[in-house]
Write a protein that holds these residues in place. Structure first.
Motif, PDB file in Angstrom:
ATOM      1  N   ALA A 111     -11.962   0.687   1.894  1.00 16.84           N
ATOM      2  CA  ALA A 111     -11.836  -0.183   3.064  1.00 16.84           C
ATOM      3  C   ALA A 111     -12.767  -1.387   2.980  1.00 16.84           C
ATOM      4  CB  ALA A 111     -12.127   0.627   4.331  1.00 16.84           C
ATOM      5  N   ARG A 112     -12.333  -2.398   2.238  1.00 20.97           N
ATOM      6  CA  ARG A 112     -13.204  -3.544   1.982  1.00 20.97           C
ATOM      7  C   ARG A 112     -12.735  -4.839   2.632  1.00 20.97           C
ATOM      8  NH1 ARG A 112     -14.067  -2.384  -4.506  1.00 20.97           N
ATOM      9  NH2 ARG A 112     -15.325  -0.488  -4.255  1.00 20.97           N
ATOM     10  N   GLY A 113     -11.711  -4.795   3.446  1.00 16.58           N
ATOM     11  CA  GLY A 113     -11.191  -6.024   4.034  1.00 16.58           C
ATOM     12  C   GLY A 113     -11.027  -5.928   5.533  1.00 16.58           C
ATOM     13  N   ASP A 114     -10.740  -7.061   6.147  1.00 15.42           N
ATOM     14  CA  ASP A 114     -10.505  -7.096   7.587  1.00 15.42           C
ATOM     15  C   ASP A 114      -9.295  -6.238   7.953  1.00 15.42           C
ATOM     16  OD1 ASP A 114     -12.603  -8.847   7.836  1.00 15.42           O
ATOM     17  OD2 ASP A 114     -11.337 -10.645   7.813  1.00 15.42           O
ATOM     18  N   PHE A 115      -9.410  -5.569   9.091  1.00 17.48           N
ATOM     19  CA  PHE A 115      -8.335  -4.727   9.644  1.00 17.48           C
ATOM     20  C   PHE A 115      -7.959  -3.566   8.728  1.00 17.48           C
ATOM     21  CE2 PHE A 115      -7.735  -9.079  11.267  1.00 17.48           C
ATOM     22  CZ  PHE A 115      -8.008  -8.828  12.613  1.00 17.48           C
ATOM     23  N   ALA A 116      -8.883  -3.170   7.856  1.00 22.24           N
ATOM     24  CA  ALA A 116      -8.612  -2.055   6.942  1.00 22.24           C
ATOM     25  C   ALA A 116      -8.275  -0.782   7.716  1.00 22.24           C
ATOM     26  CB  ALA A 116      -9.818  -1.814   6.038  1.00 22.24           C
ATOM     27  N   HIS A 117      -8.935  -0.589   8.854  1.00 18.37           N
ATOM     28  CA  HIS A 117      -8.696   0.638   9.633  1.00 18.37           C
ATOM     29  C   HIS A 117      -7.255   0.680  10.169  1.00 18.37           C
ATOM     30  CE1 HIS A 117      -9.835  -2.345  12.637  1.00 18.37           C
ATOM     31  NE2 HIS A 117      -9.291  -1.583  13.561  1.00 18.37           N
ATOM     32  N   GLU A 118      -6.702  -0.488  10.486  1.00 17.79           N
ATOM     33  CA  GLU A 118      -5.323  -0.515  10.978  1.00 17.79           C
ATOM     34  C   GLU A 118      -4.335  -0.139   9.882  1.00 17.79           C
ATOM     35  OE1 GLU A 118      -4.466  -4.230  12.840  1.00 17.79           O
ATOM     36  OE2 GLU A 118      -6.058  -4.028  14.346  1.00 17.79           O
ATOM     37  N   VAL A 119      -4.559  -0.671   8.682  1.00 19.19           N
ATOM     38  CA  VAL A 119      -3.698  -0.340   7.545  1.00 19.19           C
ATOM     39  C   VAL A 119      -3.817   1.144   7.220  1.00 19.19           C
ATOM     40  CG1 VAL A 119      -3.203  -0.792   5.102  1.00 19.19           C
ATOM     41  CG2 VAL A 119      -3.902  -2.670   6.600  1.00 19.19           C
ATOM     42  N   PHE A 120      -5.059   1.651   7.205  1.00 20.45           N
ATOM     43  CA  PHE A 120      -5.274   3.055   6.868  1.00 20.45           C
ATOM     44  C   PHE A 120      -4.581   3.982   7.868  1.00 20.45           C
ATOM     45  CE2 PHE A 120      -7.695   7.044   7.161  1.00 20.45           C
ATOM     46  CZ  PHE A 120      -7.526   7.503   5.862  1.00 20.45           C
ATOM     47  N   GLY A 121      -4.685   3.665   9.139  1.00 22.53           N
ATOM     48  CA  GLY A 121      -4.047   4.489  10.169  1.00 22.53           C
ATOM     49  C   GLY A 121      -2.544   4.593   9.951  1.00 22.53           C
ATOM     50  N   GLU A 122      -1.914   3.496   9.583  1.00 23.35           N
ATOM     51  CA  GLU A 122      -0.472   3.502   9.325  1.00 23.35           C
ATOM     52  C   GLU A 122      -0.146   4.275   8.047  1.00 23.35           C
ATOM     53  OE1 GLU A 122       1.984   2.480  11.344  1.00 23.35           O
ATOM     54  OE2 GLU A 122       0.314   2.188  12.763  1.00 23.35           O
ATOM     55  N   LEU A 123      -1.020   4.179   7.046  1.00 23.07           N
ATOM     56  CA  LEU A 123      -0.800   4.913   5.801  1.00 23.07           C
ATOM     57  C   LEU A 123      -0.862   6.419   6.023  1.00 23.07           C
ATOM     58  CD1 LEU A 123      -2.782   2.839   3.126  1.00 23.07           C
ATOM     59  CD2 LEU A 123      -0.295   2.988   3.419  1.00 23.07           C
ATOM     60  N   VAL A 124      -1.783   6.857   6.860  1.00 27.89           N
ATOM     61  CA  VAL A 124      -1.890   8.292   7.158  1.00 27.89           C
ATOM     62  C   VAL A 124      -0.601   8.795   7.813  1.00 27.89           C
ATOM     63  CG1 VAL A 124      -3.085  10.018   8.549  1.00 27.89           C
ATOM     64  CG2 VAL A 124      -4.402   8.315   7.286  1.00 27.89           C
ATOM     65  N   SER A 169       0.828  -1.216   0.000  1.00 33.47           N
ATOM     66  CA  SER A 169       0.000   0.000   0.000  1.00 33.47           C
ATOM     67  C   SER A 169       0.857   1.258   0.000  1.00 33.47           C
ATOM     68  CB  SER A 169      -0.932  -0.003   1.214  1.00 33.47           C
ATOM     69  OG  SER A 169      -1.821  -1.089   1.177  1.00 33.47           O
ATOM     70  N   LYS A 170       1.918   1.260   0.762  1.00 33.90           N
ATOM     71  CA  LYS A 170       2.826   2.414   0.792  1.00 33.90           C
ATOM     72  C   LYS A 170       3.457   2.652  -0.578  1.00 33.90           C
ATOM     73  CE  LYS A 170       4.212   2.313   5.676  1.00 33.90           C
ATOM     74  NZ  LYS A 170       5.330   2.064   6.625  1.00 33.90           N
ATOM     75  N   LYS A 171       3.846   1.573  -1.246  1.00 34.15           N
ATOM     76  CA  LYS A 171       4.491   1.706  -2.557  1.00 34.15           C
ATOM     77  C   LYS A 171       3.493   2.196  -3.614  1.00 34.15           C
ATOM     78  CE  LYS A 171       8.405  -1.469  -2.103  1.00 34.15           C
ATOM     79  NZ  LYS A 171       8.463  -1.558  -0.650  1.00 34.15           N
ATOM     80  N   VAL A 172       2.245   1.746  -3.514  1.00 33.84           N
ATOM     81  CA  VAL A 172       1.201   2.233  -4.417  1.00 33.84           C
ATOM     82  C   VAL A 172       0.975   3.731  -4.195  1.00 33.84           C
ATOM     83  CG1 VAL A 172      -1.282   2.147  -4.911  1.00 33.84           C
ATOM     84  CG2 VAL A 172       0.036   0.028  -4.733  1.00 33.84           C
ATOM     85  N   LEU A 173       0.891   4.116  -2.945  1.00 25.89           N
ATOM     86  CA  LEU A 173       0.712   5.527  -2.598  1.00 25.89           C
ATOM     87  C   LEU A 173       1.842   6.384  -3.150  1.00 25.89           C
ATOM     88  CD1 LEU A 173      -0.518   5.838   1.104  1.00 25.89           C
ATOM     89  CD2 LEU A 173      -1.316   7.153  -0.843  1.00 25.89           C
ATOM     90  N   LYS A 174       3.062   5.916  -2.962  1.00 19.93           N
ATOM     91  CA  LYS A 174       4.240   6.669  -3.417  1.00 19.93           C
ATOM     92  C   LYS A 174       4.229   6.802  -4.934  1.00 19.93           C
ATOM     93  CE  LYS A 174       8.546   8.295  -2.572  1.00 19.93           C
ATOM     94  NZ  LYS A 174       9.041   8.617  -3.896  1.00 19.93           N
ATOM     95  N   ALA A 175       3.874   5.725  -5.639  1.00 23.74           N
ATOM     96  CA  ALA A 175       3.833   5.780  -7.106  1.00 23.74           C
ATOM     97  C   ALA A 175       2.775   6.764  -7.587  1.00 23.74           C
ATOM     98  CB  ALA A 175       3.562   4.384  -7.667  1.00 23.74           C
TER      99      ALA A 175
END
Length: 210
Positions: free
Chosen positions: A37-50, A18-24
């Motif tokens: 946010a369509r999967g389990d633990f999406a909120h955890e991934v999103f929080g780290e991306l922010v 996800s980080k690499k997609v964001l950077k690209a």
């Protein structure tokens, strides 16, 4: 959304990917991303991306899509979401977003739904699924409601023909998911291609608008 005309859509529960997609996307010129946010633990991934965006990608605006209730909207706003996108029109989501002055774009499919969304404070309506309705539907809406701002999602591809059809019809911006961030790009981790594809899409949009 109005300035760039493009909102890339993406979801993965793989934080590194996800980080690499964001950077690209960022290096290609995108300044918004809708994390669907369509999967389990999406909120955890999103929080780290922010946190990653705040530290490494200045000026990138992060939002969350596929939000289906007010509780989820509140959770993502608490994690730093700057806009909320929903597949349907939900008044409970309108209330919590308006309370925090956060932009929300509900999925609408009729003029009545669009008018109701605007009564609830919506600034940019999501036309979903876009390929079902098409540019002619947008033209029809802009006749009686020229003030309506529309973002089609679904059925948008990064070709000049497709984008010209939408923008000539009067859309404010487009949401683009797998047509831009394809399974092949992700499988091959071809982030340079993604960067170039984002850059090309933005250049096409700019050319059509000028």
């Amino acid at each position: 959304m109005k300035n760039t005309g493009l909102v890339p859509l993406f979801f993965s529960n793989d934080l590194d990917l996800s980080k690499k997609v964001l950077k690209a996307c960022y290096d290609g010129g995108a300044r918004l991303l809708e994390f669907t946010a369509r999967g389990d633990f999406a909120h955890e991934v999103f929080g780290e991306l922010v946190k990653y965006v705040n530290k490494e990608l200045p000026g990138m605006v992060m939002g969350v899509g596929s939000v289906t209730d007010a509780a989820a909207a509140s959770r993502f706003m608490a994690l730093g979401a700057n806009f909320i996108v929903t597949p349907v029109l939900r008044e409970d989501i309108a209330i919590v977003c308006n309370r925090r002055k956060v932009l929300w774009s509900p999925g609408c499919g009729t003029l009545t739904e669009i008018a109701r969304a605007e009564e609830l404070g919506c600034e940019i309506v999501k036309l979903f699924p876009g390929d079902i309705y098409g540019p002619n539907f947008v033209k029809g809406i802009k006749g009686p409601q020229p003030w309506t701002s529309i973002m089609p999602t679904g059925g948008v591809s990064p070709t000049e023909e497709n984008l010209k059809g939408w923008f000539d019809a009067g859309v404010t911006c487009v949401g683009m998911g797998s047509q831009l961030i394809s399974k092949e790009v992700l499988a091959n981790r071809d982030f340079k291609k993604l960067e170039q594809d984002v850059k090309s899409a933005l250049e096409i949009i700019k050319s059509i608008r000028s």
